[in-house]
Design a protein around this motif. Structure first.
Motif, PDB file in Angstrom:
ATOM      1  N   GLU A  23       0.758  -0.971   0.119  1.00 48.46           N
ATOM      2  CA  GLU A  23      -0.206  -0.383  -0.062  1.00 48.46           C
ATOM      3  C   GLU A  23       0.600   0.713   0.354  1.00 48.46           C
ATOM      4  OE1 GLU A  23      -0.471  -2.167   2.681  1.00 48.46           O
ATOM      5  OE2 GLU A  23      -1.225  -3.918   1.337  1.00 48.46           O
ATOM      6  N   THR A  24       2.335   1.135   0.385  1.00 42.50           N
ATOM      7  CA  THR A  24       2.609   2.496   0.415  1.00 42.50           C
ATOM      8  C   THR A  24       3.558   2.793  -1.099  1.00 42.50           C
ATOM      9  OG1 THR A  24       4.962   1.090   0.970  1.00 42.50           O
ATOM     10  CG2 THR A  24       3.582   1.917   3.171  1.00 42.50           C
ATOM     11  N   LEU A  25       3.487   1.986  -2.162  1.00 39.26           N
ATOM     12  CA  LEU A  25       4.358   1.841  -3.132  1.00 39.26           C
ATOM     13  C   LEU A  25       2.667   2.508  -4.122  1.00 39.26           C
ATOM     14  CD1 LEU A  25       6.347  -1.041  -3.494  1.00 39.26           C
ATOM     15  CD2 LEU A  25       6.596   1.272  -2.687  1.00 39.26           C
ATOM     16  N   SER A  26       3.485   3.254  -4.746  1.00 37.36           N
ATOM     17  CA  SER A  26       2.737   3.267  -6.558  1.00 37.36           C
ATOM     18  C   SER A  26       2.707   3.627  -7.649  1.00 37.36           C
ATOM     19  CB  SER A  26       1.704   5.179  -5.675  1.00 37.36           C
ATOM     20  OG  SER A  26       2.475   6.359  -5.896  1.00 37.36           O
ATOM     21  N   LYS A  27       2.309   3.632  -8.717  1.00 41.30           N
ATOM     22  CA  LYS A  27       2.912   4.071  -9.342  1.00 41.30           C
ATOM     23  C   LYS A  27       4.330   5.375  -9.742  1.00 41.30           C
ATOM     24  CE  LYS A  27       0.103   6.408 -12.284  1.00 41.30           C
ATOM     25  NZ  LYS A  27       0.393   8.139 -12.820  1.00 41.30           N
ATOM     26  N   ASP A  28       4.245   6.317  -8.723  1.00 42.16           N
ATOM     27  CA  ASP A  28       4.739   7.653  -8.629  1.00 42.16           C
ATOM     28  C   ASP A  28       5.824   7.576  -7.884  1.00 42.16           C
ATOM     29  OD1 ASP A  28       3.627   8.910 -10.670  1.00 42.16           O
ATOM     30  OD2 ASP A  28       2.011   8.897  -9.522  1.00 42.16           O
ATOM     31  N   VAL A  30       9.339   7.180  -6.236  1.00 45.14           N
ATOM     32  CA  VAL A  30      11.018   7.192  -6.432  1.00 45.14           C
ATOM     33  C   VAL A  30      11.027   5.674  -6.339  1.00 45.14           C
ATOM     34  CG1 VAL A  30      13.146   8.852  -6.626  1.00 45.14           C
ATOM     35  CG2 VAL A  30      10.028  10.031  -7.065  1.00 45.14           C
ATOM     36  N   ILE A  31      11.729   5.395  -7.408  1.00 45.51           N
ATOM     37  CA  ILE A  31      12.483   4.100  -6.033  1.00 45.51           C
ATOM     38  C   ILE A  31      13.820   4.704  -5.213  1.00 45.51           C
ATOM     39  CG2 ILE A  31      13.772   1.905  -7.037  1.00 45.51           C
ATOM     40  CD1 ILE A  31      12.507   2.661  -9.357  1.00 45.51           C
ATOM     41  N   ALA A  32      14.434   5.330  -5.594  1.00 40.97           N
ATOM     42  CA  ALA A  32      15.368   5.889  -4.783  1.00 40.97           C
ATOM     43  C   ALA A  32      15.525   6.370  -2.951  1.00 40.97           C
ATOM     44  CB  ALA A  32      16.214   7.291  -4.953  1.00 40.97           C
ATOM     45  N   GLY A  63      18.836   6.297 -15.730  1.00 43.52           N
ATOM     46  CA  GLY A  63      16.863   6.740 -16.710  1.00 43.52           C
ATOM     47  C   GLY A  63      15.296   6.253 -15.865  1.00 43.52           C
ATOM     48  N   ILE A  64      15.781   5.238 -15.393  1.00 42.79           N
ATOM     49  CA  ILE A  64      14.064   4.550 -14.459  1.00 42.79           C
ATOM     50  C   ILE A  64      14.672   5.620 -12.957  1.00 42.79           C
ATOM     51  CG2 ILE A  64      14.057   2.226 -13.050  1.00 42.79           C
ATOM     52  CD1 ILE A  64      15.524   1.153 -15.307  1.00 42.79           C
ATOM     53  N   GLN A  65      13.616   6.110 -12.653  1.00 49.54           N
ATOM     54  CA  GLN A  65      13.540   6.995 -11.549  1.00 49.54           C
ATOM     55  C   GLN A  65      11.944   6.627 -10.536  1.00 49.54           C
ATOM     56  OE1 GLN A  65      15.733   9.160 -11.007  1.00 49.54           O
ATOM     57  NE2 GLN A  65      16.914   8.590 -12.092  1.00 49.54           N
ATOM     58  N   THR A  66      11.701   6.198 -11.443  1.00 43.84           N
ATOM     59  CA  THR A  66       9.760   5.889 -10.500  1.00 43.84           C
ATOM     60  C   THR A  66       9.581   4.199 -10.893  1.00 43.84           C
ATOM     61  OG1 THR A  66       8.578   6.593 -12.041  1.00 43.84           O
ATOM     62  CG2 THR A  66       8.593   8.161 -10.734  1.00 43.84           C
ATOM     63  N   ILE A  67       8.839   3.570  -9.832  1.00 44.02           N
ATOM     64  CA  ILE A  67       8.143   2.625 -10.166  1.00 44.02           C
ATOM     65  C   ILE A  67       7.172   2.540 -11.932  1.00 44.02           C
ATOM     66  CG2 ILE A  67       5.840   0.913  -9.984  1.00 44.02           C
ATOM     67  CD1 ILE A  67       6.933   1.055  -6.540  1.00 44.02           C
TER      68      ILE A  67
END
Length: 84
Positions: A23-28, A30-32, A63-67
């Protein structure tokens, strides 16, 4: 637009790999901001390589910053491989 099924699969996989509630993750997300440290970040992308059966370049990873970026990368990689 990203496939909702693929997006959910990526979010679930990241939840497992990062040991954080789904629940704490979404498409937006930020992985870092959710990885514990740089080693964990590296391990996450090693898992992504395994899942895609490919090698990621430094440029790919940068180039990969978000889910959502992960989902887009997978979709692009899949299209590229199926077109060859």
């Amino acid at each position: 637009m990203a496939s909702m099924d693929l997006q959910e699969q990526v979010i679930t996989r990241f939840s497992d790999l990062l040991s954080v509630p789904r629940e704490t993750l979404s498409k937006d997300t930020v992985i870092a901001e959710v990885v514990k440290d740089s080693l964990h970040y590296f391990e996450l992308f090693l898992e992504l390589e395994k899942a895609l059966n490919t090698k990621l370049s430094f440029d790919d990873v940068v180039g990969i910053q978000t889910i959502n970026d992960v989902v887009s990368f997978i979709e692009h990689t899949h299209v590229t491989h199926t077109e060859k």
